[in-house]
Scaffold this motif. Structure first.
Motif, short mmCIF file in Angstrom:
data_model
loop_
_atom_site.label_atom_id
_atom_site.label_comp_id
_atom_site.label_asym_id
_atom_site.label_seq_id
_atom_site.Cartn_x
_atom_site.Cartn_y
_atom_site.Cartn_z
N LYS A 94 2.59 3.69 -3.87
CA LYS A 94 3.66 3.97 -2.91
C LYS A 94 4.77 2.92 -2.95
CE LYS A 94 1.81 7.44 -0.23
NZ LYS A 94 2.35 8.41 0.71
N VAL A 97 8.86 3.71 -5.78
CA VAL A 97 9.72 4.83 -5.42
C VAL A 97 11.10 4.66 -6.05
CG1 VAL A 97 8.55 5.40 -3.27
CG2 VAL A 97 10.41 3.74 -3.26
N HIS A 98 11.80 5.78 -6.18
CA HIS A 98 13.14 5.75 -6.76
C HIS A 98 14.15 5.29 -5.71
CE1 HIS A 98 16.86 7.08 -8.65
NE2 HIS A 98 16.20 7.21 -9.78
N PRO A 99 15.11 4.47 -6.12
CA PRO A 99 16.06 3.91 -5.14
C PRO A 99 17.00 4.95 -4.52
CG PRO A 99 16.72 3.34 -7.38
CD PRO A 99 15.35 3.94 -7.47
N ARG A 101 16.06 7.79 -3.26
CA ARG A 101 15.39 8.66 -2.29
C ARG A 101 16.02 8.52 -0.91
NH1 ARG A 101 8.93 9.14 -3.02
NH2 ARG A 101 9.17 9.17 -0.78
N SER A 105 12.55 9.21 3.71
CA SER A 105 11.33 9.32 2.91
C SER A 105 10.81 7.96 2.42
CB SER A 105 11.56 10.25 1.72
OG SER A 105 12.37 9.65 0.75
N VAL A 106 11.55 6.89 2.68
CA VAL A 106 11.10 5.56 2.25
C VAL A 106 11.09 4.58 3.42
CG1 VAL A 106 11.69 5.81 -0.18
CG2 VAL A 106 13.43 4.97 1.41
N GLY A 108 8.66 3.12 4.79
CA GLY A 108 7.77 1.99 4.55
C GLY A 108 8.45 0.89 3.74
N LEU B 66 3.59 0.54 3.28
CA LEU B 66 3.98 1.36 2.12
C LEU B 66 3.56 2.82 2.29
CD1 LEU B 66 3.22 -1.19 -0.75
CD2 LEU B 66 5.46 -0.43 0.04
N LYS B 67 2.47 3.02 3.02
CA LYS B 67 2.01 4.40 3.21
C LYS B 67 2.96 5.20 4.09
CE LYS B 67 -2.87 3.66 2.28
NZ LYS B 67 -4.13 3.19 2.89
N ARG B 68 3.89 4.53 4.73
CA ARG B 68 4.91 5.27 5.50
C ARG B 68 5.92 5.95 4.59
NH1 ARG B 68 5.28 0.59 10.08
NH2 ARG B 68 3.10 0.85 10.66
N ASN B 69 5.93 5.59 3.31
CA ASN B 69 6.74 6.35 2.36
C ASN B 69 6.10 7.72 2.16
OD1 ASN B 69 8.42 4.17 1.98
ND2 ASN B 69 7.47 3.52 0.06
N THR B 70 6.90 8.77 2.27
CA THR B 70 6.32 10.10 2.12
C THR B 70 6.11 10.42 0.65
OG1 THR B 70 8.55 10.97 2.27
CG2 THR B 70 7.23 11.03 4.26
N ASP B 71 5.17 11.33 0.40
CA ASP B 71 4.89 11.78 -0.96
C ASP B 71 5.95 12.79 -1.37
OD1 ASP B 71 2.65 10.40 -1.85
OD2 ASP B 71 1.34 11.62 -0.58
N LEU B 72 6.70 12.46 -2.37
CA LEU B 72 7.68 13.40 -2.91
C LEU B 72 7.59 13.35 -4.42
CD1 LEU B 72 10.98 12.58 -0.92
CD2 LEU B 72 9.48 14.56 -0.61
N LEU B 76 14.81 12.48 -9.71
CA LEU B 76 15.96 11.58 -9.54
C LEU B 76 16.14 10.74 -10.79
CD1 LEU B 76 14.99 10.29 -5.98
CD2 LEU B 76 16.73 12.01 -6.50
N GLY B 77 17.41 10.46 -11.11
CA GLY B 77 17.70 9.62 -12.27
C GLY B 77 18.92 8.78 -12.00
N THR B 276 9.32 3.32 -11.97
CA THR B 276 10.20 3.33 -10.82
C THR B 276 9.84 2.16 -9.92
OG1 THR B 276 10.19 5.71 -10.95
CG2 THR B 276 11.10 4.75 -8.97
N TYR B 278 12.00 0.89 -7.17
CA TYR B 278 13.06 0.84 -6.15
C TYR B 278 14.32 0.13 -6.65
CZ TYR B 278 14.99 1.44 -1.50
OH TYR B 278 15.77 1.84 -0.45
N GLU B 408 13.52 18.58 0.11
CA GLU B 408 12.68 17.45 0.52
C GLU B 408 11.54 17.92 1.42
OE1 GLU B 408 14.52 13.65 0.86
OE2 GLU B 408 13.40 13.19 2.68
N THR B 415 19.29 14.59 -6.18
CA THR B 415 20.45 13.89 -5.61
C THR B 415 21.63 14.84 -5.43
OG1 THR B 415 19.76 11.94 -6.85
CG2 THR B 415 21.97 11.90 -5.86
#
Lengths: 474, 445
Positions: A94, A97-99, A101, A105-106, A108, B66-72, B76-77, B276, B278, B408, B415
């Motif tokens: 977790k 993640v991609h910046p 997002r 959704s981020v 955390g 970190l678990k507060r980040n949702t699963d997606l 994205l690029g 990835t 961040y 989402e 994006t």
């Protein structure tokens, strides 16, 4: 106590380097779904199996010295032990993640960053912190951009940044990159800032004074209050180079000393791995009146939700995204683990270690009293001393800098060495000093490579396999 | 102390109380506090208010965050890419002799890292066709900034314009603006035509004012630039530096930069080896040999040791800030060496066949997904009539922000890049969810 390193020497005394070996390279044609004129004709790269690669890189690691190999008292670099658990946290799925997002959704990631901004602010005595700069020098650059934007917002066109002659080279280079003329400030006889020279140097052109405290000689600038007044009275800002912050945790804060801007080297003070030269991270803290100029974006919090926002008069970007995230996670984990008591103790032990080691070696140590590092003076070429210390299984100090000390050995043991390993270091120092010059000049002999010819490397630069191939044919 | 006890001191300072006492005695002071030479007026006697935790508790705290980040599933690029990193890379790069070492100021005990960086440089030399590559910048954006300041130093003419595409990632554009802010350089844009450079407009604009012409392939919209040779020729005619922005994987397939006249190549090398993270990156920087003494950053060179054996060392350090100070070619000191190690491992792990195959998949994957999305009602893809690498822009009849937001809730991230445009990026890491994305878009578009 000798630290034995592997060597690339097999029975036939040939250099064995699989990634260099012709039979392991392969040329391929880039046949693709694209028209020929958009693709390359060929590609030649190493072609090794996974077992071969695993051995290659394991072997290379055995030819490398890290903090876990032994003492690493490289002055000004703060080579601490890096806790293992922080690696596991940073590797959490977790965390990846991609910046781009959405902020929803981020939450955390943003909360962690928000907390880190807060922690660093408290530790430095600063009102706002950006985490974007990917290294200390990038932090200096961002901080100086903030200073510049501040002066410009006040309608002032100040052209000079003052830097002590003993400062890190990055100070000079970062100020120059931001477009400032650099005014070098000579040191006083006691190794500290020459306040009279400073008074003479400041004026209406002064944008900032960049200072580290304790300085690179390990000395606390006791006149810091007066220095701050001199700079502020001239309308300039005071910039704190955080390279030596490890000496002050819980004892003094740059913000309280009158500094307006500072950077933190989290890979130093907060024990994230140096990674063979990086990545680090260089967060920047500022006082309230400078917060609106910080880089874009900042992490904020509204009604319990974390968000990104652009400070009102932001200097913009100093990194494509938000900086070196994985390093920031590790720094946060380290701070959260140690808390007030641990951070304060880290400084106490770092300063104790430097003072103890200094008391145990038979070298001239000018100036003092010092904090987390000291600069010893060798009776012979400091670079030679360093090479011979390698033979005693320890990493040597930083050599020949700062220039205020002849044949300088800038030594920073950090808090992670105990008495036994400091005694080992002291033995290495003193044995070398007692040896004859010929022995020392011939060192090292117990390392992966013998003394390396730096002159021919620079005179005849060979910077790739391709350049080696050419040279071999000659 | 067990690992989960709350520390009362630093858990990583190994001193016993007896050792501390003996050391204080040797130094000649009564307590650690006596060693701090800090005037009372600036002494801090407060608290940070940060509670210490045991290791397990700290780890739990961070994992809870970190678990507060949702699963997606991210499609994205836009300059930052997710490719599968082989386990070999994680395990070998984590060896502590690599991870906990520092800059190779003592090369005799740093041969391993130096050789790995030399190999990284060599791979970039092969991939770019240029003679020199440094052993890392922070990311693509800062590498671009460094390229502009290099152009300012090496170009003899008195121009001051850096010409960049109008479609340029905002992080790269912003960082570039700051890197040139201290010089007399100005950043100017040239127009695009279906997300490729508008060559005629550039031809009209080119004059001796231009010190650097910058182009990207793939572009920020994922298109493969088809005019690189023409751009290289235009730059050459006007004695401007031609700088190409790209990434390490695209290099394995697309035209060799040297063959289209690139003087400097910058871009993202962390697209292999990092995954990835961040936005964390690895700036690649390669250039022609004639710029060697103006190159920013560290260089590893081959040399010999005292026994005549091949050995490696940092070289040409007189360019660097610790020696040249304000006249240095860059302020960079701490760089991204460990990421470069990982990238080299990833490239070596794939090998030439694996690299080309993966890069090919980036072309066909994007093309196939665009074709399938084009069949979805309310979507036209790709918007730009070009070849694509990994990503493309799709037109949405509905407002793009609403489409992205609805996606989402279905577990996908794309994006929005315009009122009615979304950008979609696909690699092997989200390939298994392409069908699901198409289906989800069918519902929300």
């Amino acid at each position: 106590m000798i630290y034995d390193q592997a060597r690339w020497v097999d029975d036939s005394d040939e250099v064995y380097e699989p990634l260099l070996n012709e039979k392991h390279s392969k040329e391929v044609e880039a046949d693709s779904a694209l028209p020929d004129d958009l693709t390359r004709d060929s590609l030649t790269l190493p072609d090794l199996s996974e077992p071969e690669l695993a051995r290659h890189y394991t072997r290379l690691s055995q030819m490398n010295y890290g903090v876990e190999s032994g003492p690493f008292p490289l002055g000004s670099c703060t080579m601490k032990y890096n806790p293992k658990f922080t690696e596991d946290v940073a590797a959490h799925p977790k965390a990846a993640v991609h910046p781009d997002r959405s902020t929803e959704s981020v939450q955390g990631t943003l909360e962690l960053l928000y907390n880190l901004q807060d922690y660093l602010g408290r530790i430095g005595g600063m009102d706002a912190v950006t985490l974007q700069p990917p290294a200390g020098a990038a932090g200096e650059f961002a901080g100086i951009l903030v200073a510049k934007a501040y002066h410009e917002a006040n309608g002032e066109d100040r052209s000079e940044v003052i830097v002590p002659d003993s400062a890190h080279g990055t100070n000079f280079a970062s100020a120059a990159l931001a477009g400032y003329d650099v005014v070098e400030l000579p040191g006083a006889e006691d190794g500290r800032v020459d306040v009279e020279a400073l008074e003479a140097a400041v004026g209406e052109d002064t944008a900032a004074l960049m200072l580290t405290n304790p300085n690179t000689l390990g000395l606390f600038e006791r006149d810091i209050e007066h220095i701050a007044d001199v700079v502020h009275d001239a309308g300039g800002l005071l910039y704190y180079d955080g390279a030596n912050l490890n000496a002050l945790l819980g004892r003094a804060r740059p913000g309280d000393m009158g500094f307006d801007i500072m950077h933190y080297n989290v890979h130093k003070t907060f024990a994230t791995p140096h990674g063979g030269g990086g990545p680090g991270a260089g967060p920047v803290g500022v006082t309230e009146e400078l917060a609106e100029f910080l880089p874009d974006p900042q992490v904020g919090k509204t009604n319990g939700k974390f968000e990104l926002f652009t400070p009102e008069r932001s200097v913009g970007k100093v990194h494509g995204y938000g900086g070196n995230w994985l390093v920031l996670v590790k720094a946060y984990a380290y701070i959260a683990r140690l808390g007030d008591a641990g951070l304060s103790d880290a400084s106490a032990k770092a300063v104790l270690n430097a003072n103890y080691l200094a008391s145990q070696i038979d070298y001239d140590i000018p100036f003092g009293p010092f904090h987390h590092e000291f600069v010893a003076s060798a009776d012979m070429d400091a670079a030679d001393v360093a090479k011979r210390m390698l033979d005693y299984g320890v990493h040597p100090p930083t050599t020949k800098w700062p220039e205020a000390v002849s044949e300088a050995l800038m030594t920073e043991p950090t808090e992670v060495e105990n008495k036994r390993s400091l005694d080992q270091l002291a033995t290495a120092f003193d044995r070398v000093a007692a040896e004859d010059e010929a022995t020392v000049e011939a060192a090292p002999e117990r390392t992966a490579a013998g003394r390396i010819d730096q002159v021919s490397a620079a005179r005849n630069p060979r910077l790739s396999w391709q350049a080696l191939d050419g040279a071999d044919e000659e | 102390m067990s690992s989960d006890d709350t520390p009362v001191g630093s858990p990583y300072a190994p001193h016993t109380p007896e050792e501390t006492a003996a050391m204080l005695d040797a130094v000649g002071v009564d307590s650690e506090e006596d060693l701090f030479d800090i005037p009372d007026a600036v002494r801090f006697d407060g608290e940070f208010g940060i509670d210490a935790r045991g290791e397990r508790a700290t780890r739990t705290h961070l994992e809870t965050l970190l678990k507060r980040n949702t699963d997606l599933t991210a499609f994205l690029g836009r300059g930052h890419y997710d490719h599968y990193v082989p386990s070999l890379v994680d395990h070998l790069s984590q060896r502590s002799e690599f991870l906990t070492s520092y800059t190779q100021y003592q090369p005799e005990v740093a041969q391993g890292f130096l050789q790995a960086l030399f190999e990284y440089q060599s791979m970039l030399v092969e991939l770019t066709g240029l003679e020199v590559a440094n052993c890392s910048m922070y990311d693509a954006a800062t590498a671009l900034g460094e390229a502009a300041t290099l152009a300012n130093r090496v170009r003899s003419a008195s121009g001051n314009v850096v010409l960049v595409p109008e479609l340029l990632h905002e992080g790269r554009r912003g960082t570039l603006e700051n890197y040139v802010a201290g010089s007399d350089l100005d950043v100017e844009t040239y127009p695009m035509d279906a997300a490729n450079a508008d060559v005629e407009a550039i031809r009209d604009r080119m004059d001796d004012d231009v010190v650097m012409l910058y182009a990207e392939s793939p572009t920020v919209r994922g298109t493969i630039e088809e005019n690189l040779s023409a751009l290289g020729g235009l730059a050459d005619e006007h004695d401007a530096m031609f700088c190409l922005g790209t990434d390490v994987l695209a290099l394995s397939l697309l035209q060799e930069p040297a063959s289209v006249g690139a003087d400097v190549v910058v871009g993202e090398a962390g697209s292999l080896g990092l995954g990835t993270a961040y936005g964390m990156g690895l700036g690649l920087f390669a250039c022609r040999e004639e710029f060697l003494r103006q190159v920013p950053g560290r260089l590893v060179g081959a040399s010999e040791d005292a026994q005549g054996r091949r050995a490696y060392t940092l070289t040409l350090q007189t360019r660097e800030q610790h020696i040249r100070r304000e006249r240095a070619t860059s302020n960079i000191c701490t760089n991204q060496a460990w990421v470069a190690l990982r990238t080299a491992m990833h490239v070596a792990s794939l090998g030439p066949d694996g690299l080309v195959e993966l890069a090919n998949d980036c072309v066909t994957g994007a093309r196939d997904l665009a074709e399938r999305l084009d069949d979805v009602k309310g979507i036209k893809a790709p918007v730009d009539d070009r070849h694509h690498f990994r990503e493309f822009v799709a037109h949405t009849d509905q407002p793009a922000a609403a489409v992205a937001s609805d996606l989402e809730t279905e577990g996908f991230a794309v994006t929005p890049v315009g009122e009615h445009e979304i950008q979609v990026c696909t690699t092997e890491t989200n390939a298994h969810r392409r069908d699901a994305l198409v289906e989800a878009l069918g519902e929300v578009a």
